[in-house]
Scaffold this motif. Structure first.
Motif, PDB file in Angstrom:
ATOM      1  N   SER A 141       0.855  -1.183   0.000  1.00 24.80           N
ATOM      2  CA  SER A 141       0.000   0.000   0.000  1.00 24.80           C
ATOM      3  C   SER A 141       0.896   1.240   0.000  1.00 24.80           C
ATOM      4  O   SER A 141       1.962   1.255   0.628  1.00 24.80           O
ATOM      5  N   ASP A 144      -2.821   6.560  -0.983  1.00 26.33           N
ATOM      6  CA  ASP A 144      -4.155   5.984  -0.811  1.00 26.33           C
ATOM      7  C   ASP A 144      -4.417   4.888  -1.840  1.00 26.33           C
ATOM      8  O   ASP A 144      -5.559   4.619  -2.205  1.00 26.33           O
TER       9      ASP A 144
ATOM     10  N   LEU B 160      -2.196  -9.191  -1.072  1.00 24.46           N
ATOM     11  CA  LEU B 160      -2.909  -8.233  -0.224  1.00 24.46           C
ATOM     12  C   LEU B 160      -1.971  -7.742   0.867  1.00 24.46           C
ATOM     13  O   LEU B 160      -1.300  -8.533   1.535  1.00 24.46           O
ATOM     14  N   ASP B 161      -1.952  -6.457   1.039  1.00 23.48           N
ATOM     15  CA  ASP B 161      -1.069  -5.839   2.026  1.00 23.48           C
ATOM     16  C   ASP B 161      -1.665  -6.033   3.419  1.00 23.48           C
ATOM     17  O   ASP B 161      -2.847  -5.776   3.628  1.00 23.48           O
ATOM     18  N   PRO B 162      -0.861  -6.497   4.376  1.00 18.46           N
ATOM     19  CA  PRO B 162      -1.403  -6.698   5.723  1.00 18.46           C
ATOM     20  C   PRO B 162      -1.804  -5.401   6.407  1.00 18.46           C
ATOM     21  O   PRO B 162      -2.639  -5.400   7.302  1.00 18.46           O
ATOM     22  N   LYS B 163      -1.203  -4.292   6.014  1.00 17.64           N
ATOM     23  CA  LYS B 163      -1.522  -3.025   6.670  1.00 17.64           C
ATOM     24  C   LYS B 163      -1.929  -1.989   5.622  1.00 17.64           C
ATOM     25  O   LYS B 163      -1.216  -1.006   5.393  1.00 17.64           O
ATOM     26  N   PRO B 164      -3.051  -2.212   4.977  1.00 23.45           N
ATOM     27  CA  PRO B 164      -3.442  -1.250   3.964  1.00 23.45           C
ATOM     28  C   PRO B 164      -3.899   0.061   4.602  1.00 23.45           C
ATOM     29  O   PRO B 164      -4.461   0.056   5.698  1.00 23.45           O
ATOM     30  N   VAL B 165      -3.629   1.145   3.943  1.00 24.17           N
ATOM     31  CA  VAL B 165      -4.156   2.416   4.436  1.00 24.17           C
ATOM     32  C   VAL B 165      -5.662   2.412   4.220  1.00 24.17           C
ATOM     33  O   VAL B 165      -6.166   1.762   3.314  1.00 24.17           O
ATOM     34  N   SER B 167      -7.796   4.452   3.032  1.00 18.73           N
ATOM     35  CA  SER B 167      -8.325   4.875   1.735  1.00 18.73           C
ATOM     36  C   SER B 167      -8.127   3.795   0.680  1.00 18.73           C
ATOM     37  O   SER B 167      -8.922   3.677  -0.246  1.00 18.73           O
ATOM     38  N   ALA B 168      -7.056   3.005   0.838  1.00 16.38           N
ATOM     39  CA  ALA B 168      -6.863   1.922  -0.121  1.00 16.38           C
ATOM     40  C   ALA B 168      -7.947   0.876   0.028  1.00 16.38           C
ATOM     41  O   ALA B 168      -8.423   0.295  -0.935  1.00 16.38           O
ATOM     42  N   LEU B 173      -9.143  -1.493  -4.045  1.00 18.56           N
ATOM     43  CA  LEU B 173      -7.937  -2.182  -4.491  1.00 18.56           C
ATOM     44  C   LEU B 173      -7.518  -3.267  -3.519  1.00 18.56           C
ATOM     45  O   LEU B 173      -6.683  -4.097  -3.825  1.00 18.56           O
ATOM     46  N   GLU B 174      -8.086  -3.258  -2.316  1.00 22.63           N
ATOM     47  CA  GLU B 174      -7.760  -4.314  -1.368  1.00 22.63           C
ATOM     48  C   GLU B 174      -8.762  -5.452  -1.417  1.00 22.63           C
ATOM     49  O   GLU B 174      -8.633  -6.424  -0.717  1.00 22.63           O
TER      50      GLU B 174
END
Lengths: 165, 176
Positions: A141, A144, B160-165, B167-168, B173-174
């Protein structure tokens, strides 16, 4: 005088022997042809987001491809790097998050170039990519959205070793 | 030595009668001259015999259900008297060794065990659908990952990112 002539004869015979031996070795069946041409790997790092924005024309094709899979409205090129790597040589680029992406061409196979790829702390994989094809990795990520890394190797088709019957 | 290795891969099939024709003949011919492989086939026979005997032992008796039904009121009574010693409720557990495990199980316990096995198998199923002509190995370090063959020339590996922001997450997108 006689000693000098004898020395020259021995040297000439030895040289001829070495030459013959190397020729014979090169013609052994199945002997690998040394391949020195490096692999060119283009590493494109982009930022993508579903927030309304613009698609960077420099990566429009990647934007269209990702747009078929995701709700993608923003794409910005962050960096484009060209790696010139020999087999088993590791090339690295750093993402804006500080993580490293490592690429190692390992072997030419009939299905394409076998590469080891690592996104530090996230992904380790082996992929087989024909020249001109690409692997796109959705990584960390960022802001945003997400960082996306596209790896596109190009290389000459490996030469076949001469086969003797 | 190579003949031995080739034969050993086929011993089980040979023993189970799954080989036919030339292959069966080759294994049989090898067995006549190789005591090592012959002893392995004999061991397979012994194992099969043990399994067969245990299966017979585990076959429920015809009057099993009648016996269980007769005991149910007594067990209910035991459950009602919660102060009763727990040991009184589990005489079956006093059996020792593997034979106890091979005893016929009540239907409810068997059903639960089967459900547990299915659940464990489901957990062990490989997560991502891997496109094996491009992706040979994939270790996403415990994260969910999807491999999408996007077109003839492109393959997408989406981790998949473990710590998505936040807004993401909102952006979609997550979500994969």
């Amino acid at each position: 005088m006689k000693f000098s002539r004898a020395l020259r004869s021995i040297t000439a015979l030895g040289g001829a022997g070495l030459l013959l031996a190397s020729l014979a070795r090169a013609q052994e069946p199945g002997a690998a042809v040394p391949r020195t041409a490096p692999v060119h790997v283009e590493v494109l790092t982009v930022y993508v987001s579903a927030r309304p924005g613009t698609i960077d024309p420099a990566a429009a094709e990647l934007g269209r491809m990702l747009g078929r899979e995701f709700n993608l409205q923003t794409l910005r090129v962050i960096q484009l790097q060209q790696l010139l790597l020999a087999l088993h040589q590791i090339g690295q680029i750093q993402l804006p998050t500080g993580h490293w992406v490592s690429v190692e061409p390992e072997e030419f196979t009939p299905g394409g170039l076998r590469m080891g790829v690592e996104v530090q702390g996230m992904l380790r994989t082996h992929v087989k990519v024909p020249s001109g094809n690409q692997v796109v990795i959705g990584a960390y990520s960022y802001e945003d959205g997400r960082l996306v890394v596209r790896l596109a190797p190009t290389y000459e088709a490996p030469m076949e070793a001469p086969q003797r019957r | 030595m190579k003949a031995c290795q080739r034969t050993q891969d086929r011993l089980e099939a040979f023993h189970d009668g799954e080989l036919a024709g030339f292959l069966r003949w080759r294994v049989a011919r090898h067995l006549t001259s190789c005591p090592h492989c012959r002893s392995e086939v004999e061991a397979l026979g012994e194992i099969a015999e043990i399994v067969r005997e245990e299966e017979l032992a585990a076959t429920p008796a015809p009057d099993l259900w009648a016996a269980i039904a007769a005991r149910l009121p007594a067990i209910d009574g035991e459950l009602d008297r919660r102060a009763a010693p727990a040991a009184a409720l589990r005489p079956a557990r006093e059996r020792k060794g593997w034979a106890a495990l091979l005893r016929p199980l009540p239907i409810g316990v068997g059903g639960l065990a089967a459900a547990a096995v299915v659940f464990v198998l489901w957990l062990r199923l490989p997560g991502p659908p891997v496109r094996d002509d491009v992706v040979e190995e994939l270790d996403a370090m415990g994260r969910p990952v999807v491999v999408l063959p996007s077109d003839d020339k492109s393959t997408i590996i989406w981790v998949l990112d473990p710590k998505p922001v936040e807004s993401a997450k909102e952006s979609g997108l997550e979500v994969l």
